[in-house]
Scaffold this active site. Structure first.
Site, mmCIF file in Angstrom:
data_model
loop_
_atom_site.group_PDB
_atom_site.id
_atom_site.type_symbol
_atom_site.label_atom_id
_atom_site.label_comp_id
_atom_site.label_asym_id
_atom_site.label_seq_id
_atom_site.Cartn_x
_atom_site.Cartn_y
_atom_site.Cartn_z
ATOM 1 N N ASN A 1 0.881 -1.180 0.000
ATOM 2 C CA ASN A 1 0.000 0.000 0.000
ATOM 3 C C ASN A 1 0.913 1.223 0.000
ATOM 4 O O ASN A 1 1.524 1.546 1.010
ATOM 5 C CB ASN A 1 -0.881 -0.052 1.258
ATOM 6 C CG ASN A 1 -1.671 1.223 1.458
ATOM 7 O OD1 ASN A 1 -1.789 2.037 0.547
ATOM 8 N ND2 ASN A 1 -2.212 1.397 2.663
ATOM 9 N N LYS B 1 0.124 4.305 -0.281
ATOM 10 C CA LYS B 1 -0.465 5.520 0.301
ATOM 11 C C LYS B 1 -0.211 6.708 -0.627
ATOM 12 O O LYS B 1 -0.281 6.558 -1.841
ATOM 13 C CB LYS B 1 0.080 5.732 1.724
ATOM 14 C CG LYS B 1 -0.074 4.464 2.563
ATOM 15 C CD LYS B 1 0.179 4.650 4.021
ATOM 16 C CE LYS B 1 -0.013 3.312 4.733
ATOM 17 N NZ LYS B 1 0.094 3.378 6.168
ATOM 18 N N HIS C 1 -9.383 1.265 5.104
ATOM 19 C CA HIS C 1 -8.083 1.432 5.765
ATOM 20 C C HIS C 1 -8.257 2.380 6.956
ATOM 21 O O HIS C 1 -9.047 3.327 6.887
ATOM 22 C CB HIS C 1 -7.053 1.991 4.772
ATOM 23 C CG HIS C 1 -5.665 1.968 5.333
ATOM 24 N ND1 HIS C 1 -5.209 2.928 6.187
ATOM 25 C CD2 HIS C 1 -4.655 1.064 5.189
ATOM 26 C CE1 HIS C 1 -3.965 2.639 6.544
ATOM 27 N NE2 HIS C 1 -3.605 1.505 5.947
ATOM 28 N N GLU D 1 -6.585 4.773 8.022
ATOM 29 C CA GLU D 1 -6.384 6.201 7.729
ATOM 30 C C GLU D 1 -7.642 6.798 7.111
ATOM 31 O O GLU D 1 -7.972 7.953 7.347
ATOM 32 C CB GLU D 1 -5.157 6.375 6.809
ATOM 33 C CG GLU D 1 -3.865 6.154 7.593
ATOM 34 C CD GLU D 1 -2.717 5.569 6.812
ATOM 35 O OE1 GLU D 1 -2.723 5.633 5.565
ATOM 36 O OE2 GLU D 1 -1.795 5.026 7.455
ATOM 37 N N GLU E 1 -5.366 -4.912 10.673
ATOM 38 C CA GLU E 1 -4.304 -3.934 10.889
ATOM 39 C C GLU E 1 -4.551 -3.169 12.185
ATOM 40 O O GLU E 1 -5.334 -2.198 12.203
ATOM 41 C CB GLU E 1 -4.260 -2.935 9.738
ATOM 42 C CG GLU E 1 -3.948 -3.557 8.396
ATOM 43 C CD GLU E 1 -3.346 -2.523 7.461
ATOM 44 O OE1 GLU E 1 -2.193 -2.677 7.077
ATOM 45 O OE2 GLU E 1 -4.038 -1.534 7.147
ATOM 46 N N GLY F 1 2.784 2.045 10.696
ATOM 47 C CA GLY F 1 3.764 3.127 10.532
ATOM 48 C C GLY F 1 4.507 3.476 11.808
ATOM 49 O O GLY F 1 5.170 4.507 11.883
ATOM 50 N N SER G 1 3.584 -2.396 10.247
ATOM 51 C CA SER G 1 5.043 -2.510 10.407
ATOM 52 C C SER G 1 5.586 -3.880 9.993
ATOM 53 O O SER G 1 6.495 -4.412 10.638
ATOM 54 C CB SER G 1 5.456 -2.157 11.836
ATOM 55 O OG SER G 1 5.081 -0.822 12.136
HETATM 56 P P1 PGA Z 1 3.078 0.106 7.574
HETATM 57 O O1 PGA Z 1 1.616 0.409 6.989
HETATM 58 O O2 PGA Z 1 3.551 -1.184 6.953
HETATM 59 O O3 PGA Z 1 3.921 1.288 7.161
HETATM 60 O O4 PGA Z 1 2.939 -0.017 9.053
HETATM 61 C C1 PGA Z 1 0.683 -0.621 6.817
HETATM 62 C C2 PGA Z 1 -0.608 -0.106 6.250
HETATM 63 O O5 PGA Z 1 -1.018 1.007 6.571
HETATM 64 O O6 PGA Z 1 -1.257 -0.801 5.444
#
Ligand code: PGA
Length: 243
Positions: A9, A11, A91, A93, A160, A166, A206
């Site tokens: 992803n 983003k 997601h 976010e 997640e 992140g 992560s």
């Molecule tokens: P990350 O993000 O691997 O940077 O933790 C995962 C995601 O948001 O799908």
């Protein structure tokens, strides 16, 4: 047998030119047992689909209406016209910054399935919910609402935990296994156990080249949704070619 699925992803990162170079290179370096996918920003989709080879290409969101006065949004029919393979929905976010609800996520999943695009439905608890022992309650509500009345075998689900996204603070493989198994058990009550056994459930938060193998070794973890570690060809190549 569930074929593992690993999706990067991106983003709001990567230029159009870099995304095309990346997918071409990934086709050369991909030696994964998993199905591998990339989710770029919308303007990269067209060029990436044309050069995708064996890599799946998907969007990061879609609108929950078919068409109309929704300035700034992208419709499912355009994604189908572009021939994308999957679309991430729900997601954290999007849930946090754009108030995406489970009911809208469920509508999006239905529209995607009607248009033969695989929904990748994300769920996960916040840090506060995790600290207060609410993970199970939150996941149950999110799965029951966002995954209701779907051809669920054609969907993938990503667990997640928000506190792991992140942050570098990845969930242990035991936590990932336990919540993914719980999601499968909820799906078995909503559908049936054969159907639940066929659904691919991924972990995200992560995930890196150094911890992917641990997650993939878990019985109910069928893949990974990867943010940061999917942005560099070297780290993403090592990650997808996990042993
Ligand atoms: P990350 O993000 O691997 O940077 O933790 C995962 C995601 O948001 O799908």
């Amino acid at each position: 047998m569930r074929q593992p699925l690993i999706i990067g992803n991106w983003k709001m990162n990567m230029s159009i030119a870099d995304s095309v170079d990346f997918i071409k290179d990934l086709n050369e370096t991909n030696n994964s047992v998993a199905q591998v996918g990339l989710a770029p920003q919308y303007p990269c989709l067209n060029d990436m689909v044309k050069t995708k080879g064996e890599i799946l290409v998907g969007a990061q969101n879609v609108n929950d209406h078919l068409s109309g006065a929704y300035t700034g949004e992208v419709s499912v029919e355009l994604l189908a016209e572009l021939k994308v393979d999957f679309c991430i929905i729900g997601h954290s976010e999007r849930r946090m910054y754009y108030n995406e609800t489970d009911s809208a996520i469920n509508t999006k999943a239905k529209l995607l399935l009607e248009n033969k695009i695989m929904p990748v439905i994300c769920v996960g608890e916040s840090e506060e919910e995790y600290d207060n022992g609410k993970t199970s309650e939150v996941i149950t509500r999110q799965i029951k609402e966002s995954c209701a009345d779907l051809d669920i075998k054609k969907c993938a689900i990503a667990y997640e935990p928000v506190w792991a996204i992140g942050t570098g603070k990845s969930a242990t493989s035991e936590i990932a296994q336990s919540v993914c198994a719980q999601i499968r058990a909820i799906l078995a009550t909503m559908y049936d156990s054969n159907t639940a056994d066929a659904v691919r459930i991924m972990y995200g938060g992560s995930v890196k080249e150094t911890n992917i193998a641990e997650y993939m070794a878990q019985e109910d973890v069928d893949g990974a949704l990867v943010g940061g570690a999917s942005l560099k060809i070297d780290s993403f190549t090592s990650l997808i070619n996990y042993k």
